[in-house]
Design a protein around this motif. Sequence first.
Motif, PDB file in Angstrom:
ATOM      1  N   SER A 172      43.089  -5.824  31.587  1.00 25.41           N
ATOM      2  CA  SER A 172      43.294  -6.560  30.350  1.00 25.41           C
ATOM      3  C   SER A 172      41.948  -6.995  29.783  1.00 25.41           C
ATOM      4  O   SER A 172      40.901  -6.741  30.395  1.00 25.41           O
TER       5      SER A 172
ATOM      6  N   PRO B 208      44.943 -13.015  31.689  1.00 28.52           N
ATOM      7  CA  PRO B 208      45.749 -11.886  32.149  1.00 28.52           C
ATOM      8  C   PRO B 208      45.015 -10.975  33.114  1.00 28.52           C
ATOM      9  O   PRO B 208      45.627 -10.389  34.015  1.00 28.52           O
ATOM     10  N   SER B 209      43.695 -10.862  32.964  1.00 28.77           N
ATOM     11  CA  SER B 209      42.947  -9.982  33.853  1.00 28.77           C
ATOM     12  C   SER B 209      42.922 -10.515  35.278  1.00 28.77           C
ATOM     13  O   SER B 209      43.100  -9.765  36.239  1.00 28.77           O
TER      14      SER B 209
ATOM     15  N   SER C 167      46.263  -9.869  36.803  1.00 31.94           N
ATOM     16  CA  SER C 167      46.440  -8.461  37.149  1.00 31.94           C
ATOM     17  C   SER C 167      45.668  -8.091  38.405  1.00 31.94           C
ATOM     18  O   SER C 167      46.151  -7.303  39.230  1.00 31.94           O
TER      19      SER C 167
ATOM     20  N   LEU D 224      50.574  -5.217  35.142  1.00 27.19           N
ATOM     21  CA  LEU D 224      50.116  -5.477  33.794  1.00 27.19           C
ATOM     22  C   LEU D 224      50.687  -6.805  33.283  1.00 27.19           C
ATOM     23  O   LEU D 224      51.685  -7.307  33.827  1.00 27.19           O
ATOM     24  N   PRO D 225      50.105  -7.378  32.229  1.00 28.42           N
ATOM     25  CA  PRO D 225      50.550  -8.695  31.749  1.00 28.42           C
ATOM     26  C   PRO D 225      52.032  -8.778  31.397  1.00 28.42           C
ATOM     27  O   PRO D 225      52.676  -9.802  31.657  1.00 28.42           O
TER      28      PRO D 225
ATOM     29  N   HIS E 280      49.746 -14.522  30.259  1.00 22.44           N
ATOM     30  CA  HIS E 280      49.065 -13.955  29.102  1.00 22.44           C
ATOM     31  C   HIS E 280      48.824 -15.066  28.085  1.00 22.44           C
ATOM     32  O   HIS E 280      48.985 -16.259  28.398  1.00 22.44           O
TER      33      HIS E 280
ATOM     34  N   LEU F 232      40.655  -3.792  23.322  1.00 22.24           N
ATOM     35  CA  LEU F 232      40.669  -2.978  24.537  1.00 22.24           C
ATOM     36  C   LEU F 232      39.672  -1.835  24.383  1.00 22.24           C
ATOM     37  O   LEU F 232      39.938  -0.696  24.734  1.00 22.24           O
TER      38      LEU F 232
ATOM     39  N   GLU G 267      46.348  -3.513  28.937  1.00 25.35           N
ATOM     40  CA  GLU G 267      47.200  -4.220  27.982  1.00 25.35           C
ATOM     41  C   GLU G 267      46.641  -5.618  27.715  1.00 25.35           C
ATOM     42  O   GLU G 267      46.170  -6.302  28.625  1.00 25.35           O
ATOM     43  N   VAL G 268      46.674  -6.043  26.462  1.00 27.35           N
ATOM     44  CA  VAL G 268      46.381  -7.428  26.122  1.00 27.35           C
ATOM     45  C   VAL G 268      47.460  -7.908  25.159  1.00 27.35           C
ATOM     46  O   VAL G 268      47.830  -7.200  24.221  1.00 27.35           O
TER      47      VAL G 268
ATOM     48  N   ARG H 215      47.932  -1.828  23.738  1.00 27.34           N
ATOM     49  CA  ARG H 215      48.030  -1.064  24.971  1.00 27.34           C
ATOM     50  C   ARG H 215      47.111   0.153  24.923  1.00 27.34           C
ATOM     51  O   ARG H 215      46.754   0.624  23.840  1.00 27.34           O
TER      52      ARG H 215
END
Length: 470
Positions: free
Chosen positions: A39, A44-45, A48, A54-55, A61, A312, A366-367, A385
């Motif tokens: 992310s 979120p990173s 993960s 993923l988020p 998130h 991203l 993904e963010v 994404r």
Amino acid sequence: MRNVVLLCLDTVRKDYFDEFAPRLTERAEVVYHQCRAASGWSVPSHASMFTGELPHVHGVHTHARDFTRIDLTETFLEDLPDHARIGVSTNAYASRYYGFDSFFEEFSQVPHAGALQFDHALSPRDPDLWDVGHLEYVRRALQDAHPIRSLTNGVLAKVNPYDLLFSGWPWPEIQDKGTKKALSEATSRILTTECTDRPVFAFLNLMDAHVPMYHHRGLNRELHSVPNSWTSKGGPSAKEVNRNPGQHHEYVRNYEQLYSASIEYLDRQVDAWIDEIQRRTEHPTTIVITADHGENLGSAADEERFEHHSSLSEAILHVPLVLINPPDGYPYTESKLVSHLELGELLVRLAHGERYSFGDEPITGEVIGHTGEDAGGAYWDRLIRCAYTDQRKIRWDSLGRTAVFDLDLDTETRVKRTTADELEGFPIEDTTLFESDILASKRMALECEPQAEQVVNGERKRQLAQMGYL
């Protein structure tokens, strides 16, 4: 059993790490050249990295920033039952306030830059005291073993002479962004735990490459020409720079120079710290160095974007991943695409002295939503994404924008935009590689918003502002 340290150099992108962290690059015994974060920003990173999801799956998130929604059994730490779990963080998001400490048996939150205070006393900067009122703090300070120091810390938190004496004046600031203190704290906790004969898993987050940017005494003057009085505090927001990059050329240039010098500073500090840890620990200790995400610096290779809000790009996702003192059997270099979603499996294998080979599944990222407190419109708050397959990267968002990139993996982060308008709607990867489609995922994320609302006040507000999020 081995000690394993996961050291997150917050916001450090791969190409700048290769150029400005020569000590860590040289001593790395395993280098993954094509690692991608999952992310684009810290919350979120980090989730993960710990869950391998993923988020939209782990649920942490922009619209739900509380790590307590993740149970320990959902993380790789469940597979390290014999290891003592130690966390040290300089990131206000990876903190007690957001429940990040729930992953650890011992956790230290190190204040961000400019936090003068007496040690071994109470302080309003302690996360447990962020929300107490003035009278309650005074009452507790008077009951503390060091009442004068505790009361002084209360005054320093409100009127910090550090800011008055150093911030914006034509001489270097004296403090880094918590790196030295965090490394010292990690050393103390690791060595104390080793006395119990338990192996250690330690997580460190170091923020020196993150905003705010300023020159301090630890930076190498040969790497930048930015005036001592310059700081990114109070400068244009990332959105303002992205909208009118030509008007902020000098700001971006100063930012980039200090970013480079900050990575070199981290390189020196971490290199010396690794020497100390390896000299003083009884268990063999493997150090894993990576970043939660990188940073856009406004160049053409960064798609002319600045900072890591709602992006991203390759500058954001392409992060370093190196191993120092791994067990036998690991290759010196790995050039295939690898993902942070497998980082937990790697760490568990390292802790058990085993080799791990990354899989060959497509890499995804993904963010969800804007990284800051103020979303500022549908474009900034969209869900984005991406998927990597062979030498191609596809990126799309919840507004129906899709772009295709050809990757030249031999030249690290260099990418070329191609056929951006040949895809209509959302690509097939949206439903084959993700557990729910992009629009459904965005709706579910927004439903978390009322439960995630928290009052932004006290020390939490100050730290988030110092990190550039307010």
